[in-house]
Design a protein around this motif. Sequence first.
Motif, mmCIF file in Angstrom:
data_model
loop_
_atom_site.group_PDB
_atom_site.id
_atom_site.type_symbol
_atom_site.label_atom_id
_atom_site.label_comp_id
_atom_site.label_asym_id
_atom_site.label_seq_id
_atom_site.Cartn_x
_atom_site.Cartn_y
_atom_site.Cartn_z
ATOM 1 N N ARG A 4 17.423 62.077 18.535
ATOM 2 C CA ARG A 4 17.262 60.900 19.391
ATOM 3 C C ARG A 4 18.370 59.890 19.128
ATOM 4 N NH1 ARG A 4 11.905 62.052 17.674
ATOM 5 N NH2 ARG A 4 10.653 62.751 19.432
ATOM 6 N N ASP A 5 18.863 59.273 20.199
ATOM 7 C CA ASP A 5 19.882 58.229 20.115
ATOM 8 C C ASP A 5 19.156 56.889 20.066
ATOM 9 O OD1 ASP A 5 22.115 56.644 20.215
ATOM 10 O OD2 ASP A 5 22.704 57.228 22.248
ATOM 11 N N VAL A 6 18.813 56.457 18.855
ATOM 12 C CA VAL A 6 17.980 55.280 18.637
ATOM 13 C C VAL A 6 18.830 54.011 18.587
ATOM 14 C CG1 VAL A 6 16.347 54.182 17.033
ATOM 15 C CG2 VAL A 6 16.274 56.660 17.404
ATOM 16 N N ALA A 24 14.043 51.514 20.533
ATOM 17 C CA ALA A 24 14.517 51.991 21.834
ATOM 18 C C ALA A 24 15.267 53.300 21.638
ATOM 19 C CB ALA A 24 15.428 50.961 22.487
ATOM 20 N N VAL A 25 15.257 54.114 22.684
ATOM 21 C CA VAL A 25 15.969 55.391 22.668
ATOM 22 C C VAL A 25 16.767 55.496 23.967
ATOM 23 C CG1 VAL A 25 15.710 57.903 22.674
ATOM 24 C CG2 VAL A 25 14.212 56.508 21.232
ATOM 25 N N ARG A 26 18.061 55.842 23.813
ATOM 26 C CA ARG A 26 18.913 56.129 24.975
ATOM 27 C C ARG A 26 18.692 57.584 25.382
ATOM 28 N NH1 ARG A 26 22.876 53.937 21.411
ATOM 29 N NH2 ARG A 26 23.539 51.856 22.015
ATOM 30 N N SER A 27 18.559 57.817 26.711
ATOM 31 C CA SER A 27 18.412 59.179 27.203
ATOM 32 C C SER A 27 18.765 59.226 28.683
ATOM 33 C CB SER A 27 16.981 59.669 27.002
ATOM 34 O OG SER A 27 16.829 60.993 27.440
ATOM 35 N N ASN A 28 19.694 60.136 29.033
ATOM 36 C CA ASN A 28 20.034 60.403 30.436
ATOM 37 C C ASN A 28 20.359 59.143 31.242
ATOM 38 O OD1 ASN A 28 19.754 63.230 30.199
ATOM 39 N ND2 ASN A 28 17.537 63.014 30.370
#
Length: 134
Positions: A4-6, A24-28
């Motif tokens: 996960r890109d936290v 928070a998590v970055r995704s797509n």
Amino acid sequence: MAKRDVVFPPGRQALYEKNRYSPAVRSNGFLFVSGQVGSREDGSPEPDLEAQVRLAFKNLNAVLGAAGCTFDDVVDVTVFIVDAEANFEKAWKIVPEFWGDAPHPTLTGIGVTWLYGFKFEIKVIAKLPGNGEG
């Protein structure tokens, strides 16, 4: 699954690690932000409802800022309010201080009976600027 890109806001990582979740998590191309409450530096609730709502937005803005976002990038909002019938109008009158101009994000409001000592929580999804990578 990829790691996960936290995203962590400055100065509060220990609270998130203690409670075992990511702020928070970055995704797509999106930023999924955990519910933010009006917690003080030590994690305790701000007792005054209006001050608690302002602090929840301040904490939210710190998470958004750590990802290079602002509230203008928010596309979806969920708010949780303890005893919504009694507290909604008090909490909602603070929102324009942070909400910005139309067009506004989508909104879901949920009345709840308990929020771990808090009366207001806000959870959002934001569109990451640029190509969506932090």
